[in-house]
Scaffold this motif. Structure first.
Motif, PDB file in Angstrom:
ATOM      1  N   LEU A 176      56.079  63.740 -41.393  1.00 61.29           N
ATOM      2  CA  LEU A 176      55.844  64.305 -40.064  1.00 61.29           C
ATOM      3  C   LEU A 176      54.780  65.396 -40.117  1.00 61.29           C
ATOM      4  O   LEU A 176      53.937  65.506 -39.215  1.00 61.29           O
ATOM      5  CB  LEU A 176      57.150  64.859 -39.493  1.00 61.29           C
TER       6      LEU A 176
ATOM      7  N   ILE B 104      51.396  63.675 -40.246  1.00 57.36           N
ATOM      8  CA  ILE B 104      51.047  63.102 -38.935  1.00 57.36           C
ATOM      9  C   ILE B 104      50.540  64.192 -37.997  1.00 57.36           C
ATOM     10  O   ILE B 104      49.452  64.079 -37.412  1.00 57.36           O
ATOM     11  CB  ILE B 104      52.267  62.395 -38.318  1.00 57.36           C
TER      12      ILE B 104
ATOM     13  N   LYS C 207      48.925  56.325 -37.962  1.00 55.39           N
ATOM     14  CA  LYS C 207      49.602  55.187 -37.345  1.00 55.39           C
ATOM     15  C   LYS C 207      50.590  54.541 -38.307  1.00 55.39           C
ATOM     16  O   LYS C 207      51.732  54.218 -37.932  1.00 55.39           O
ATOM     17  CB  LYS C 207      48.566  54.150 -36.886  1.00 55.39           C
TER      18      LYS C 207
ATOM     19  N   THR D  70      53.568  56.811 -38.828  1.00 53.09           N
ATOM     20  CA  THR D  70      54.393  56.816 -37.612  1.00 53.09           C
ATOM     21  C   THR D  70      55.294  55.596 -37.576  1.00 53.09           C
ATOM     22  O   THR D  70      56.484  55.685 -37.228  1.00 53.09           O
ATOM     23  CB  THR D  70      53.496  56.858 -36.353  1.00 53.09           C
TER      24      THR D  70
ATOM     25  N   GLY E  31      58.462  55.238 -35.255  1.00 55.79           N
ATOM     26  CA  GLY E  31      57.879  55.846 -34.065  1.00 55.79           C
ATOM     27  C   GLY E  31      56.757  55.016 -33.473  1.00 55.79           C
ATOM     28  O   GLY E  31      56.408  53.944 -33.973  1.00 55.79           O
TER      29      GLY E  31
ATOM     30  N   ILE F 226      52.754  55.471 -31.438  1.00 55.86           N
ATOM     31  CA  ILE F 226      51.627  56.369 -31.183  1.00 55.86           C
ATOM     32  C   ILE F 226      50.687  55.727 -30.175  1.00 55.86           C
ATOM     33  O   ILE F 226      50.473  54.509 -30.205  1.00 55.86           O
ATOM     34  CB  ILE F 226      50.884  56.721 -32.493  1.00 55.86           C
TER      35      ILE F 226
ATOM     36  N   VAL G 124      52.909  60.954 -29.938  1.00 52.13           N
ATOM     37  CA  VAL G 124      53.754  60.315 -30.950  1.00 52.13           C
ATOM     38  C   VAL G 124      55.211  60.496 -30.522  1.00 52.13           C
ATOM     39  O   VAL G 124      55.611  61.594 -30.133  1.00 52.13           O
ATOM     40  CB  VAL G 124      53.528  60.883 -32.380  1.00 52.13           C
TER      41      VAL G 124
ATOM     42  N   PHE H 155      59.347  59.637 -31.537  1.00 51.22           N
ATOM     43  CA  PHE H 155      60.249  59.269 -32.620  1.00 51.22           C
ATOM     44  C   PHE H 155      61.693  59.340 -32.142  1.00 51.22           C
ATOM     45  O   PHE H 155      62.040  60.192 -31.308  1.00 51.22           O
ATOM     46  CB  PHE H 155      60.091  60.228 -33.813  1.00 51.22           C
TER      47      PHE H 155
END
Length: 349
Positions: free
Chosen positions: A245, A248, A320, A323, A328, A330, A344, A346
């Motif tokens: 995380l 990202i 990406k 994620t 998740g 995006i 994004v 999640f």
């Protein structure tokens, strides 16, 4: 007898596309009753059959058919042979159908393989192009700076020379870090696309977590531009992999700073939406052309309007992939000259 034993499906319709004759293979192959088909329009017997006689002589068309009993999915190729009156109008249509499922599936696999190979070749080409450009400049700088340091150190070490030495040492450090970042991105991308990549979920207070990350980036930011952070009044515990995380969000936030120089300060927003938490990184910079939104997450792809801003085109692709690893999604909205927003989302767990 010959017609009934044929594996081809032989169909004769009148000008209204109503079935006047159909061979027994319709029932043997497609599990459709011959007796119940007579008098019906052919597109009622085979729902994907063309409803109008638009076919030319010897024209071929492949239609999908699912058999009603065994639910087999077949691909049937029909060849049309219209029969004409003296006035050149259609009086009947003779159609020959045969099962081409194996052929079409093999062709699809071949096309898929060819497409993937083409995509891989394009990826390799982009990598070679990027590597030759991105690696050459920092390596040349490192080499020339190192040679200059060697020459300067052979002379009297006065304050002026000392300042020059420090300047070249700074260049070496900067360019070496740049090469290290590029290498790290390539290795992380390769790791992120592997199905066996290890995920280490932990419970974190998501608001506090993002706030600390934003504060860290603000402390690191040498040009004194600050990132603003907005969150709900209450914090929420989520279960995620903190290291992924961080990568990202850090990438999205640094991009927001990088591509919005001389603009309003970027913003990070945290919101809760049902069973999901959503993070939005907004900048007021150059924006991304609309026709490039779909491509911007591709490997080694960079928008055409970035000018001389340095980058490898790997960052968003890695974001990406990571994620996806965290279950998740995006997406982005962007307008040229007005800025970009990256979202994004999640699940809490």
């Amino acid at each position: 007898m010959i017609v009934d034993q044929s594996e081809d499906i032989l169909v004769l319709t009148n000008s209204q596309m109503e079935v006047e004759f159909v061979s027994q293979s319709l029932e043997n192959t497609l599990e459709i009753s011959v007796a119940n088909s007579i008098g019906k329009k052919i597109n009622e017997v085979l729902e994907n059959f063309p409803s109008l006689p638009l076919m030319k002589p010897n024209q071929k068309m492949v239609i999908p058919v699912t058999t009603p009993k065994t639910k087999r999915k077949l691909l049937i190729e029909f060849e049309f042979k219209p029969q004409y009156t003296k006035e050149a109008s259609i009086k009947a249509i003779f159609a020959i159908g045969r099962d081409v499922t194996g052929r079409e599936n093999s062709l699809k696999k071949f096309k898929d393989t060819a497409f993937k190979e083409k995509e891989l070749n394009q990826l390799k080409s982009r990598f070679v192009s990027m590597a030759s450009h991105e690696f050459r400049t920092p390596l040349a700088t490192i080499l020339s700076s190192a040679l200059l340091i060697e020459l300067l150190l052979k002379k009297d070490f006065n304050p002026e020379i000392k300042a020059k030495v420090i300047n070249h040492v700074d260049k070496i450090v900067t360019q070496t870090n740049r090469l290290t970042d590029i290498t790290s991105d390539v290795l992380l991308l390769e790791k992120s696309i592997q199905p066996g990549m290890k995920i280490s979920p932990k419970k974190i207070q998501i608001g506090h977590f993002v706030e600390e990350l934003v504060e860290t980036i603000n402390r690191e930011n040498l040009d004194q531009r600050k990132v603003k952070f907005f969150m709900p009044d209450t914090d929420v515990t989520v279960q995620t992999d903190p290291s992924l995380l961080v990568h990202i969000l850090r990438n999205l936030i640094l991009n927001a700073l990088k591509y919005s120089e001389d603009s309003m300060e970027p913003e990070v927003h945290l919101q809760y939406r049902g069973a999901y938490f959503e993070l939005r990184v907004k900048d007021y910079g150059m924006g991304i052309p609309k026709d490039e939104h779909e491509q911007i997450f591709g490997s080694f792809y960079r928008a055409k309007n970035v000018g001389n801003i340095k980058g490898t085109g790997l960052g968003l692709n890695i974001v990406k992939e990571l994620t996806k690893k965290l279950s998740g999604e995006i997406w982005l909205t962007s307008k040229v000259g007005l800025g970009s927003e990256f979202f994004v989302s999640f699940p809490f767990k």
